[in-house]
Design a protein around this motif. Structure first.
Motif, PDB file in Angstrom:
ATOM      1  N   ILE A  87      74.576  31.835  89.627  1.00 39.06           N
ATOM      2  CA  ILE A  87      73.373  32.675  89.626  1.00 39.06           C
ATOM      3  C   ILE A  87      73.712  34.072  89.108  1.00 39.06           C
ATOM      4  O   ILE A  87      72.978  34.637  88.288  1.00 39.06           O
ATOM      5  N   ALA A  88      74.838  34.635  89.558  1.00 46.26           N
ATOM      6  CA  ALA A  88      75.223  35.973  89.110  1.00 46.26           C
ATOM      7  C   ALA A  88      75.341  36.016  87.588  1.00 46.26           C
ATOM      8  O   ALA A  88      74.803  36.907  86.930  1.00 46.26           O
ATOM      9  N   LEU A  89      76.015  35.008  87.030  1.00 47.26           N
ATOM     10  CA  LEU A  89      76.186  34.989  85.575  1.00 47.26           C
ATOM     11  C   LEU A  89      74.872  34.688  84.868  1.00 47.26           C
ATOM     12  O   LEU A  89      74.610  35.199  83.784  1.00 47.26           O
ATOM     13  N   GLY A  90      74.053  33.875  85.517  1.00 45.20           N
ATOM     14  CA  GLY A  90      72.733  33.599  84.956  1.00 45.20           C
ATOM     15  C   GLY A  90      71.920  34.872  84.835  1.00 45.20           C
ATOM     16  O   GLY A  90      71.259  35.116  83.821  1.00 45.20           O
ATOM     17  N   ILE A  91      72.009  35.712  85.859  1.00 42.68           N
ATOM     18  CA  ILE A  91      71.283  36.987  85.828  1.00 42.68           C
ATOM     19  C   ILE A  91      71.771  37.834  84.650  1.00 42.68           C
ATOM     20  O   ILE A  91      70.983  38.380  83.885  1.00 42.68           O
ATOM     21  N   ILE A  92      73.102  37.911  84.501  1.00 40.00           N
ATOM     22  CA  ILE A  92      73.658  38.705  83.400  1.00 40.00           C
ATOM     23  C   ILE A  92      73.204  38.167  82.042  1.00 40.00           C
ATOM     24  O   ILE A  92      72.770  38.918  81.170  1.00 40.00           O
ATOM     25  N   LEU A  93      73.264  36.847  81.902  1.00 42.32           N
ATOM     26  CA  LEU A  93      72.868  36.248  80.623  1.00 42.32           C
ATOM     27  C   LEU A  93      71.399  36.547  80.329  1.00 42.32           C
ATOM     28  O   LEU A  93      71.027  36.864  79.195  1.00 42.32           O
TER      29      LEU A  93
END
Lengths: 229, 210, 274
Positions: A205-211
């Motif tokens: 989720i954290a990386l999804g937010i960044i992407l």
């Protein structure tokens, strides 16, 4: 349902605490996709402009080939690069399979048709008139290419951003040639895909937010410029 | 610059677009090319302007075929002119910058031409944001600033206001008188042709008529 | 052109409905299992026979054991076939599964480059702990699954026995399935721990040899667990029970033993239901 909420909380914690692993992944993603986009742009924007302006036999076939290859799936590009770079492959001696270099090669190949096609189209539709104006005002062919790049720089920049957006969001090619090795070749998309198959959501989720933030930033940039006419 | 056209043929899919055995355009005069839509007016201008290279026959500019020197001494203002997405000043200065004229002289020349065409208030506006009449005036200014020997104009006054038409016609005539530059104007407006032209060529189905 | 396209499309639709119909006698079940059973080809061998026997179609989701157990907890699967015994027992104790049975076991092997630069094969032919110690001391490349799968957990447990914390440039955590990890190890000419089945089924495409095998630490027990039907209304408990009973029946066990003999000259999984 609880794990979704929990995942979000954990994700925010990872981002706020500047978790080194998360940031290493983000930086590698940006590095690989930016390098690939720049490499493809430097070589293929001038070629795209040249092909778009030039009248030659078989131009229609060339257009068709370019447009068709714009939609080549990233896994196919990954597969081809993997076959070439693997130890038994023709370029196996380079020993770069499962390294960021291999990922850059794959993404460069992935965005070349895109940047070439978009630039080609731009030059064909809007470059011809600029070339004529340069000619009628006494310019030679170099003057006209310079003028075209300067006149269409915003559109070219938008095309570059579109290509970068494709590169950073693809998962197929970098997964295949990078191998998603922790600390070496792990990028945003491959990590999300892996974390999902592990059932471990917070980092995904954290990386999804960044992407999302990156894509959102790029697209709002593209939008604001395409509005400014 | 004097023009001499000989055995000019242009076809498109077996259809004859232009067929001109012999045509002379005199130096230092304003010549109008008129005719109905599809009579080949613009095609002729494109060929003379060196933009359309697919034709048979020959065009001699002061006795020579088109070369680099001739190309830099003539210019062409399109019916819908393309202005750069930069300030009007940069648009007009461009031909002089290409010719490596020094900056002070460029500034002076631009100022002068702006005043003549009554567009000094546009100097800082962006080229691609102007109205039709304004664009035509800026395009003409950009063409006149380097004092070409041959000026080609394709419908320079279609769809613009009478006030602007007056200014454009006045400056075209003045350019011709002051520099002795040859002018070729494609126009469907016979009255305009009579007002400003010394000679008028009437084209009909690609052939020169009376 | 359009007509042809439409005709082909409608034919495909009709065909797919027919295919669907023939097996829709009973509700299908969702089997969440590990990549090793899928990659080795065991399921491709067993499931068609099971479907023929019972009319139940099995939809397989092959993921890591961690995700498989999570799918069980979330009630997204009807039955699990996994290999992480202690996690499985906890899973049943917490009421996510109704019961657990041993089904079969396979064994792991340490594979590595053919030239075996460290000479592990000669020194530690059946001592995995000794082998791992040598790898970490020499900084030889070791590729780990790193995906929280049963195999990954097994690997970590052996490092623990060896009292080594695997960390450093030599230890590559791939976060990928067994097949991919074997390919990476082959490309990088490093060592990895693989289940025998996946290795044997792919070994023609790999530059890897078996280095260490037969250590007690390398055995791996598979268990089958029907998911607790109280989780939601969509769970097909009946079908799950039928699948479990078939797997531990004499026929199911015999088929497991038979699998791989023809192709590799040896069984890849050893049945041990009781």
């Amino acid at each position: 349902m609880d794990y979704i909420f929990q995942g979000f909380i954990e994700a925010l914690k990872l981002l706020i605490s500047f978790d080194p692993e998360v940031f290493k992944i983000i930086i590698l993603s940006l590095f690989v996709s930016t390098t690939a986009t720049i490499l493809a742009s430097l070589i293929f924007i001038p070629i795209g402009i040249y092909l778009g302006l030039k009248k030659f036999r078989g131009k229609r076939i060339i257009s068709r080939i370019i447009y068709t290859s714009m939609s080549v799936p990233s896994v196919i590009v990954g597969l081809v690069v993997a076959i070439l770079l693997s130890r038994r492959g023709p370029l196996g001696h380079l020993d770069i399979m499962y390294t960021p270099k291999a990922m850059i090669i794959a993404q460069t190949l992935l965005v070349i048709p895109l940047i070439l096609g978009l630039t080609y189209n731009l030059a064909k539709n809007r470059g011809t008139i600029i070339e004529k104006v340069a000619f009628t005002l006494g310019g030679n062919s170099i003057d006209s290419i310079i003028l075209i790049i300067r006149e269409l720089k915003v559109d070219i920049l938008v095309n570059v951003a579109t290509s970068f957006s494709r590169a950073i969001s693809e998962v197929g090619a970098v997964m295949i040639v990078g191998g998603n090795i922790k600390g070496h070749t792990r990028v945003i998309t491959t990590t999300i895909s892996m974390m999902n198959s592990m059932g471990d959501y917070p980092m995904a989720i954290a990386l999804g937010i960044i992407l999302l933030i990156i894509s959102f930033g790029i697209n709002s940039f593209i939008y604001s410029y395409s509005q400014e006419d | 610059m004097e023009l001499y056209i000989e055995n000019l043929h242009k076809k498109y899919d077996d259809k004859t677009i232009l067929d001109i055995p012999r045509l002379k355009i005199q130096e230092g005069k304003i010549t109008g090319i008129t005719g109905l839509n599809g009579s080949g007016k613009s095609t002729l201008l494109n060929i003379i302007g060196g933009i359309d290279k697919e034709f048979e026959g020959s065009i001699r500019y002061n006795g020579k075929l088109l070369n680099k020197e001739i190309a830099t001494n003539m210019t062409y203002v399109f019916q819908k002119p393309y202005l750069f997405r930069r300030k009007v000043y940069d648009n007009i200065a461009y031909p002089l910058k290409l010719r490596k004229v020094n900056k002070d002289r460029i500034e002076k020349a631009v100022q002068e031409i702006l005043e003549r065409l009554e567009i000094t208030d546009l100097v800082n506006k962006k080229g691609h944001k102007l109205s039709g009449g304004e664009s035509q005036k800026v395009a003409l200014a950009r063409a006149l600033i380097f004092e070409p020997k041959l000026l080609l104009l394709d419908e320079p006054t279609s769809n613009i206001d009478p006030e602007s038409i007056k200014v454009l016609e006045r400056e075209i005539v003045r350019f011709n008188k002051e520099t002795n530059g040859t002018v070729l104007i494609v126009t469907h407006n016979l009255n305009q042709a009579k007002r400003i032209c010394d000679d008028i060529i009437y084209l009909s189905f690609g052939r020169v008529g009376n | 052109m359009k007509k042809v396209f439409l005709t082909v499309l409608s034919l495909l639709l009709v065909l797919s409905m027919l295919v669907g119909c023939t097996k829709a006698n009973k509700e299908p079940i969702i089997l969440s299992t590990t990549t090793s059973t899928q990659d080795s080809g065991l399921l491709d061998f067993l499931l068609p026979i099971f479907t023929e026997d019972t009319g139940i179609e099995v939809k397989t989701v092959a993921v890591g054991t961690g995700k498989a157990l999570q799918m069980g907890r979330d009630g997204e699967a009807d039955i699990l076939l996994v290999h992480a015994k202690s996690d499985e027992l906890t899973f049943v104790d917490e009421g996510h599964g109704t019961e657990r049975h041993d089904v079969m076991y396979n064994d792991y092997i340490l594979v590595g480059p053919a030239d075996d630069t460290l000479g592990l094969k000669a020194q530690f032919p059946n001592d995995i702990v000794g082998g791992l110690k040598a790898i970490s001391e020499n900084g030889a490349i070791f590729v780990s699954r790193g995906d929280d799968s049963g195999t990954h957990k097994k690997e970590l447990s052996i490092w623990k026995v060896a009292e080594i914390e695997p960390k450093g440039d030599w230890y590559l955590s791939a976060g990928a399935g067994m097949g991919e990890v074997l390919r990476i190890a082959s490309e990088k000419q490093g060592y990895t721990i693989s289940d025998r089945a996946t290795y044997l089924s792919q070994k023609d495409n790999l530059d890897l040899e078996i280095i260490i095998e037969g250590d007690n630490n390398l055995f791996n027990q598979y268990g089958i667990i029907p998911v607790n039907p109280d989780k939601n209304d969509n769970i097909n408990h009946e079908g799950a029970m039928e699948f479990m009973n078939w797997m531990i029946s004499e026929k199911g066990q015999a088929l497991i033993k038979e699998f791989g003999v023809e192709e590799f000259g040896q069984s890849l999984f050893t049945p041990n239901a009781n």
